[in-house]
Design a protein around this motif. Structure first.
Motif, PDB file in Angstrom:
ATOM      1  N   TYR A  16      36.472  49.419  41.007  1.00 23.63           N
ATOM      2  CA  TYR A  16      37.191  48.709  39.953  1.00 23.63           C
ATOM      3  C   TYR A  16      36.393  47.521  39.423  1.00 23.63           C
ATOM      4  CZ  TYR A  16      41.285  51.453  41.236  1.00 23.63           C
ATOM      5  OH  TYR A  16      42.149  52.492  41.468  1.00 23.63           O
ATOM      6  N   SER A  17      35.448  47.017  40.221  1.00 24.32           N
ATOM      7  CA  SER A  17      34.649  45.859  39.824  1.00 24.32           C
ATOM      8  C   SER A  17      33.789  46.142  38.595  1.00 24.32           C
ATOM      9  CB  SER A  17      33.754  45.415  40.978  1.00 24.32           C
ATOM     10  OG  SER A  17      32.883  46.460  41.388  1.00 24.32           O
ATOM     11  N   GLU A  18      33.628  47.419  38.221  1.00 21.22           N
ATOM     12  CA  GLU A  18      32.827  47.773  37.050  1.00 21.22           C
ATOM     13  C   GLU A  18      33.532  47.476  35.727  1.00 21.22           C
ATOM     14  OE1 GLU A  18      30.271  51.593  38.719  1.00 21.22           O
ATOM     15  OE2 GLU A  18      32.202  51.917  37.723  1.00 21.22           O
ATOM     16  N   VAL A  19      34.838  47.279  35.764  1.00 22.26           N
ATOM     17  CA  VAL A  19      35.631  47.140  34.534  1.00 22.26           C
ATOM     18  C   VAL A  19      36.233  45.741  34.495  1.00 22.26           C
ATOM     19  CG1 VAL A  19      37.494  48.114  33.144  1.00 22.26           C
ATOM     20  CG2 VAL A  19      36.135  49.608  34.636  1.00 22.26           C
ATOM     21  N   ALA A  20      35.738  44.909  33.574  1.00 22.19           N
ATOM     22  CA  ALA A  20      36.116  43.499  33.548  1.00 22.19           C
ATOM     23  C   ALA A  20      37.621  43.298  33.389  1.00 22.19           C
ATOM     24  CB  ALA A  20      35.367  42.780  32.426  1.00 22.19           C
ATOM     25  N   SER A  21      38.266  44.073  32.540  1.00 20.38           N
ATOM     26  CA  SER A  21      39.691  43.870  32.293  1.00 20.38           C
ATOM     27  C   SER A  21      40.543  44.222  33.504  1.00 20.38           C
ATOM     28  CB  SER A  21      40.136  44.698  31.087  1.00 20.38           C
ATOM     29  OG  SER A  21      39.759  46.050  31.241  1.00 20.38           O
ATOM     30  N   ILE A  22      39.997  45.025  34.412  1.00 21.64           N
ATOM     31  CA  ILE A  22      40.693  45.326  35.662  1.00 21.64           C
ATOM     32  C   ILE A  22      40.308  44.341  36.756  1.00 21.64           C
ATOM     33  CG2 ILE A  22      41.037  47.052  37.481  1.00 21.64           C
ATOM     34  CD1 ILE A  22      40.431  49.214  35.445  1.00 21.64           C
ATOM     35  N   ALA A  23      39.027  43.996  36.840  1.00 23.00           N
ATOM     36  CA  ALA A  23      38.511  43.249  37.995  1.00 23.00           C
ATOM     37  C   ALA A  23      38.501  41.738  37.821  1.00 23.00           C
ATOM     38  CB  ALA A  23      37.098  43.716  38.319  1.00 23.00           C
ATOM     39  N   ASN A  24      38.382  41.233  36.586  1.00 26.46           N
ATOM     40  CA  ASN A  24      38.332  39.776  36.423  1.00 26.46           C
ATOM     41  C   ASN A  24      39.588  39.131  36.979  1.00 26.46           C
ATOM     42  OD1 ASN A  24      35.898  40.026  35.143  1.00 26.46           O
ATOM     43  ND2 ASN A  24      36.616  39.402  33.117  1.00 26.46           N
ATOM     44  N   PRO A  25      39.461  38.058  37.751  1.00 22.39           N
ATOM     45  CA  PRO A  25      40.643  37.398  38.295  1.00 22.39           C
ATOM     46  C   PRO A  25      41.330  36.526  37.247  1.00 22.39           C
ATOM     47  CG  PRO A  25      38.679  36.239  38.978  1.00 22.39           C
ATOM     48  CD  PRO A  25      38.206  37.458  38.234  1.00 22.39           C
ATOM     49  N   LEU A  26      42.588  36.203  37.493  1.00 21.72           N
ATOM     50  CA  LEU A  26      43.308  35.293  36.605  1.00 21.72           C
ATOM     51  C   LEU A  26      42.734  33.880  36.711  1.00 21.72           C
ATOM     52  CD1 LEU A  26      45.672  34.774  34.650  1.00 21.72           C
ATOM     53  CD2 LEU A  26      47.112  34.335  36.669  1.00 21.72           C
ATOM     54  N   ILE A  27      42.579  33.420  37.951  1.00 19.14           N
ATOM     55  CA  ILE A  27      42.003  32.103  38.232  1.00 19.14           C
ATOM     56  C   ILE A  27      40.630  32.294  38.855  1.00 19.14           C
ATOM     57  CG2 ILE A  27      42.293  29.921  39.489  1.00 19.14           C
ATOM     58  CD1 ILE A  27      44.352  30.336  37.292  1.00 19.14           C
ATOM     59  N   PRO A  28      39.558  31.692  38.345  1.00 16.72           N
ATOM     60  CA  PRO A  28      39.557  30.606  37.351  1.00 16.72           C
ATOM     61  C   PRO A  28      39.381  31.057  35.909  1.00 16.72           C
ATOM     62  CG  PRO A  28      37.372  30.832  38.259  1.00 16.72           C
ATOM     63  CD  PRO A  28      38.214  31.883  38.936  1.00 16.72           C
ATOM     64  N   ASN A  29      39.311  32.386  35.645  1.00 20.38           N
ATOM     65  CA  ASN A  29      38.925  32.842  34.312  1.00 20.38           C
ATOM     66  C   ASN A  29      39.825  32.324  33.206  1.00 20.38           C
ATOM     67  OD1 ASN A  29      37.602  34.552  36.297  1.00 20.38           O
ATOM     68  ND2 ASN A  29      36.953  35.826  34.571  1.00 20.38           N
ATOM     69  N   VAL A  30      41.148  32.265  33.476  1.00 22.21           N
ATOM     70  CA  VAL A  30      42.055  31.809  32.422  1.00 22.21           C
ATOM     71  C   VAL A  30      41.853  30.327  32.103  1.00 22.21           C
ATOM     72  CG1 VAL A  30      43.990  31.067  33.877  1.00 22.21           C
ATOM     73  CG2 VAL A  30      44.442  32.090  31.629  1.00 22.21           C
ATOM     74  N   GLN A  31      41.181  29.601  32.988  1.00 24.63           N
ATOM     75  CA  GLN A  31      40.907  28.186  32.761  1.00 24.63           C
ATOM     76  C   GLN A  31      39.652  27.961  31.925  1.00 24.63           C
ATOM     77  OE1 GLN A  31      40.691  27.347  36.948  1.00 24.63           O
ATOM     78  NE2 GLN A  31      42.784  26.528  37.022  1.00 24.63           N
ATOM     79  N   THR A  32      38.808  28.978  31.829  1.00 25.73           N
ATOM     80  CA  THR A  32      37.534  28.829  31.132  1.00 25.73           C
ATOM     81  C   THR A  32      37.366  29.782  29.964  1.00 25.73           C
ATOM     82  OG1 THR A  32      36.452  30.346  32.681  1.00 25.73           O
ATOM     83  CG2 THR A  32      36.418  27.998  33.238  1.00 25.73           C
ATOM     84  N   ALA A  33      38.241  30.764  29.827  1.00 24.32           N
ATOM     85  CA  ALA A  33      38.151  31.737  28.747  1.00 24.32           C
ATOM     86  C   ALA A  33      39.558  32.195  28.387  1.00 24.32           C
ATOM     87  CB  ALA A  33      37.289  32.930  29.162  1.00 24.32           C
ATOM     88  N   GLN A  34      39.670  32.911  27.287  1.00 27.56           N
ATOM     89  CA  GLN A  34      40.953  33.429  26.841  1.00 27.56           C
ATOM     90  C   GLN A  34      41.040  34.937  27.106  1.00 27.56           C
ATOM     91  OE1 GLN A  34      40.437  31.933  22.734  1.00 27.56           O
ATOM     92  NE2 GLN A  34      42.388  30.852  23.017  1.00 27.56           N
ATOM     93  N   PHE A  35      42.272  35.431  27.208  1.00 26.62           N
ATOM     94  CA  PHE A  35      42.458  36.880  27.274  1.00 26.62           C
ATOM     95  C   PHE A  35      41.754  37.524  26.080  1.00 26.62           C
ATOM     96  CE2 PHE A  35      46.355  35.647  29.683  1.00 26.62           C
ATOM     97  CZ  PHE A  35      46.119  36.394  30.831  1.00 26.62           C
ATOM     98  N   GLY A  36      41.019  38.584  26.352  1.00 21.92           N
ATOM     99  CA  GLY A  36      40.292  39.273  25.307  1.00 21.92           C
ATOM    100  C   GLY A  36      38.829  38.897  25.226  1.00 21.92           C
ATOM    101  N   ASP A  37      38.449  37.721  25.756  1.00 17.52           N
ATOM    102  CA  ASP A  37      37.043  37.323  25.788  1.00 17.52           C
ATOM    103  C   ASP A  37      36.283  38.163  26.812  1.00 17.52           C
ATOM    104  OD1 ASP A  37      37.492  35.400  23.884  1.00 17.52           O
ATOM    105  OD2 ASP A  37      37.670  33.742  25.315  1.00 17.52           O
ATOM    106  N   ASN A  38      34.949  38.092  26.766  1.00 14.36           N
ATOM    107  CA  ASN A  38      34.139  38.847  27.717  1.00 14.36           C
ATOM    108  C   ASN A  38      34.468  38.478  29.152  1.00 14.36           C
ATOM    109  OD1 ASN A  38      32.898  40.169  25.633  1.00 14.36           O
ATOM    110  ND2 ASN A  38      31.007  38.990  25.726  1.00 14.36           N
ATOM    111  N   LYS A  39      34.739  37.212  29.389  1.00 13.09           N
ATOM    112  CA  LYS A  39      35.110  36.756  30.728  1.00 13.09           C
ATOM    113  C   LYS A  39      36.599  36.408  30.806  1.00 13.09           C
ATOM    114  CE  LYS A  39      30.524  35.057  32.004  1.00 13.09           C
ATOM    115  NZ  LYS A  39      30.311  36.191  32.962  1.00 13.09           N
TER     116      LYS A  39
END
Length: 431
Positions: A297-320
């Motif tokens: 699952y780590s191959e697919v960002a929309s599945i593998a990216n965590p909520l925290i800290p990503n939501v603090q540094t990027a928006q939903f839909g961004d690469n990160k």
């Protein structure tokens, strides 16, 4: 072949309108009734015409046959929220209580055909659903936040909430025996996905989405893609066989209607999988099977990216942008097949795997609580005559719970919960 194409149209129509949360993460615990009766094993052992979904090399070992089946799948999934909202500025509490997803009955068909090219090679074609996820939470009121007049109701304060992902694969295949004990197979994969999300509008209002107009409540969107599965079967002797198979990451077109939700502007590729297995003839008419499956699952960002800290540094839909935080998983499967009489075969199995969801990623996974890790299965085959048979399988995935903190309000705890049942029947016509 004509019979296959006539039935395929009906199966495709049913599959496209069917979705559910699957069992090994978002993949099914097995493909084909005989395999599902043995917890999904079949890397080193042909389990019917749908063997291509586990190891395309086994298409050459399946014989000339048509399999048509229907599964009744019933997942019971939901979550519990404990702890009152902290009341702190910028928090996003959920309503304390227990919430269960509606839509608990799904019917999932499949159809597959294998035929001989010559004495050492075979071809096949299969149409089947391969996982997906579905949740459907009612538009319950939120009395805590309603006091401030800010919440009209719903899990995320934006009405009825849930996601609906369906996947459909059309898979031709070719397998050839290159040595008396070695068979190789290849299967190009044509994939279709359909998705919709509801009740997530509050994330756009809070500035979490790169495109709030492509975040939620946009009805269904379609995605198309391709990949490949390759495999091998090695027959050591009359009583022992080994198998290995690899499915590439399936590259899918973007969900444009949800490019403000999924990372990488709406990308939701299907992750790669790999499996190895062994089959042992332990007694006359009895075969023991062991398989190990791994999903990345780590191959697919929309599945593998965590909520925290990503939501603090990027928006939903961004690469990160934030995703569901799913981890890679490994599942060990054990199965047994016993030929009781000339016309009756019995099967059973057990599998144990990892949960892709950690306690730190429970908030968004209220929408996709794929937490089950154990499956118990039974089934069998009864032959009517030399060319026709009926196969049955039953599966129970035991209740699993994962508890963690609400990342939007640390005063609350969220516990995900799910168990599942699956019953399948299929008919086999050999030629």
């Amino acid at each position: 072949m004509t019979r296959f194409l006539q039935t395929a149209g009906l199966a495709a129509t049913a599959l496209i309108s069917t979705s559910a949360l699957a069992t090994d993460g978002y993949f099914s615990h097995g493909f084909g009734t005989e395999s599902k009766a043995m917890a999904g094993v079949g890397t080193a052992y042909a389990t019917g015409a749908l063997s291509v979904a586990t190891n395309p090399a086994n298409v050459q070992l399946a014989g000339e046959r048509l399999d048509v089946g229907l599964s009744y799948f019933s997942p019971d999934r939901g979550f519990k929220v404990t702890g009152n909202p902290s009341g702190q500025q910028g928090t996003f509490p959920l309503e304390p209580g227990e919430w269960t997803s509606d839509s608990k009955q799904f019917f999932i068909p499949h159809i597959a055909f294998t035929g001989a090219v010559d004495a050492s090679s075979s071809f096949g074609i299969a149409l089947y659903g391969n996982g997906g996820m579905n949740t459907d939470y009612a538009n319950h009121a939120n009395p805590v936040r309603n006091q401030g007049g800010t919440c009209p109701g719903g899990t995320f304060c934006a009405g009825k909430a849930g996601v609906d992902l369906s996947q459909l694969f059309l898979v031709p295949s070719y397998a050839v025996r290159v040595h008396p004990s070695i068979t190789l197979g290849v299967a190009p994969i044509l994939a279709y996905q359909r998705f919709k999300a509801t009740g997530l509008g509050a994330f756009g209002q809070q500035g979490f989405s790169s495109d709030p107009t492509a975040l939620t409540n946009n009805d269904y969107d379609d995605s198309y893609g391709y990949g490949i599965r390759v495999g091998a079967n090695f027959r050591i002797n009359e009583g022992i066989a080994l198998g290995a198979s690899y499915q590439s990451k399936i590259t899918m077109s973007e969900f444009d209607k949800y490019k403000g939700l999924f990372a990488e502007q709406g990308n939701l590729d299907i992750p790669s999988t790999m499996n190895i297995g062994a089959a042992f003839g332990i007694a006359r008419g009895t075969t023991l099977l062991v398989d190990v499956f791994h999903t990345r699952y780590s191959e697919v960002a929309s599945i593998a990216n965590p909520l925290i800290p990503n939501v603090q540094t990027a928006q939903f839909g961004d690469n990160k942008g934030a995703g569901f935080g799913w981890d890679d998983i490994t599942v060990i499967k054990l199965g047994i097949a016993h030929q009781l009489t000339d016309t009756v075969a019995l099967r059973g199995g057990y599998s144990k795997g990892d949960s892709p969801i950690d306690s730190k990623d429970v908030v968004l996974n209220t929408l996709a609580p794929g937490v089950v890790t154990q499956h118990y299965t039974l089934g069998g085959t009864v032959k009517f005559n030399a060319h026709q048979a009926v196969n049955v399988s039953a599966m129970y995935a035991t209740s699993e719970k994962i508890k963690g903190t609400n990342d939007f309000d640390p005063n609350q705890q969220i516990e995900l919960d799910m168990d599942q049942y699956d019953f399948e029947i299929s008919f086999t016509q050999t030629f």
